[in-house]
Write a protein that holds these residues in place. Structure first.
Motif: not given
Ligand code: NAD
Ligand code: UFG
Length: 340
Positions: A14-15, A34, A37-39, A61-62, A84, A88, A103, A152, A156
């Protein structure tokens, strides 16, 4: 001269996807690693369609050295990493803490390791307002006490502490830790947005799913909080503004006074859950049916950011309001629904 290339771990999420668009539109090149796992891989095409630019995407997987090293080797040289990647879901982290420790911590450690291995000096970390725990004072300032209330949030905070330790020892390694408040909304194109699996935990995706008839009604968790209308107050921030904050952080990271900074990304305005729902209903002709229910365990009554530091250090300020957030989120849900 070629553009600086930025590696986004978790950049199809998302972000990350919105940040990729903003970076490309600002003249940076973008590479993504990426593990899906969530995209979805389709997000790559959407980013390229919106910007008319090509990006490199490594599926991997990073948290695994061989995968993150491959990203640096195939896509380098990398000027900065925006990290990112991670899980989450706050609630899930309480029931499956090890999944989160593994993770979130491994992906951060291996990505930082790879930065050192390949000479990348600039690291931006997706942190969260969750590192303030149950903050007692509003607005929340970066120097306020840090704590955590669930695994969680603990991941952080551990990563933030780790980065502080690394920056003390490595004076030429630059870090910006961005503490996001409540990102909502979607890109104006309707091509990318938040796409949670199953029933959403977060407020805005729940609202939009009710509005398009995928869910029956929204339950507003608690109407007896010590707030003006009795519902919780949050600092909702438009995802486009949040993405721009990352561009400013990338612009700034090579020129920091101290080599590590924590910066709140919020609007600095508290908006109640009821106000957000009312605004959504104004722009959608009352599409979101809502009822009041009991409080949700673990929710703090009020949370909003002090945003002075973001302005001073990054020269960044959120521009978009609650109406824009609702309109873009609704548009994304509608266009997304047509595709499914
Ligand atoms: P999201 O789940 O949409 O995006 C995270 C991405 O990381 C996904 O595409 C997933 O497939 C990928 N991913 C997860 N583990 C991985 C790994 N080991 N290797 C490679 N890719 C991996 O989440 P988001 O909302 O985009 O959030 C991004 C970051 O911002 C996260 O770290 C989250 O904790 C942080 N954050 C989000 C929010 C929110 O409200 N969305 C608020 C505060 C912080
Ligand atoms: N809410 C409802 N009904 C719902 C969902 C949420 O009333 O169906 C309410 C919550 O009770 C809360 C507000 O809407 O008062 C916002 O809830 P979210 O779940 O959308 O967001 P949170 O503020 O709980 O959490 C967000 C991020 C976390 C992060 C936290 C602090 O999702 O990752 O901010 O930064 F840790």
């Amino acid at each position: 001269m070629s553009n600086k290339k930025i590696l986004l771990t978790g950049g199809l999420g998302y972000i990350g996807s919105h940040t990729a668009v903003s970076l490309l539109n600002s003249g940076y090149d973008v590479a993504i690693i990426d593990d899906l796992s969530n995209s979805h891989i389709e997000v790559k095409d959407a980013i390229q369609k919106i910007t008319g630019k090509k990006i490199d995407v490594i599926i991997g997987d990073c948290g695994k050295a061989e995968d993150i090293n491959r990203a640096f080797e195939e896509c380098g040289p990398i000027y900065a990493v925006v990290h990112f990647a991670g899980f989450k879901a706050v609630g899930e982290s309480v029931h499956k803490p090890l999944k989160y420790y593994k993770n979130n911590l491994e992906s951060a450690i291996e990505t930082i390791n790879a930065c050192f291995k390949y000479g990348c000096k600039n690291f931006i970390f997706s942190s969260s307002a969750t590192v303030y725990g149950n903050a007692q004072r509003m607005p929340i300032v970066e120097s306020d006490l840090l704590s955590y209330t669930q695994p969680y949030g603990e991941t952080k905070l551990v990563i933030e502490n780790m980065l502080c330790g690394i920056c003390k020892a490595e004076k030429d390694f630059n870090v910006i830790m961005l503490r996001y408040f409540n990102p909502v909304g979607a890109h104006e194109s309707g091509l990318i947005g938040e796409d949670p699996n199953g029933i959403p935990n977060n407020l805005m995706p729940y609202i939009t799913k009710v509005a398009v008839g995928k869910l029956e009604k929204l339950t507003i968790f608690g109407s007896d909080y010590p707030t003006p209308d009795g519902t919780c107050v949050r600092d909702f921030i438009h995802i486009t503004d949040l993405a721009e904050g990352h561009v400013k952080a990338v612009d700034k990271i090579g020129h920091l006074e101290n080599n590590i900074e924590a910066v709140n990304l919020g609007r600095g305005k508290g908006v109640s859950v009821k106000e957000l729902v009312d605004t959504f209903n104004e722009i959608s002709n009352g599409a979101c049916k809502a009822v009041y229910g009991p409080r949700r365990e673990g929710d703090v009554p009020v949370s909003y950011a002090d945003v002075k530091k973001a302005n001073e250090v990054l020269g960044w300020k959120a521009r978009l309001g609650v109406k824009d957030m609702c309109i873009s989120a609704y548009k994304w849900e509608l266009s997304h629904m047509e595709k499914k």
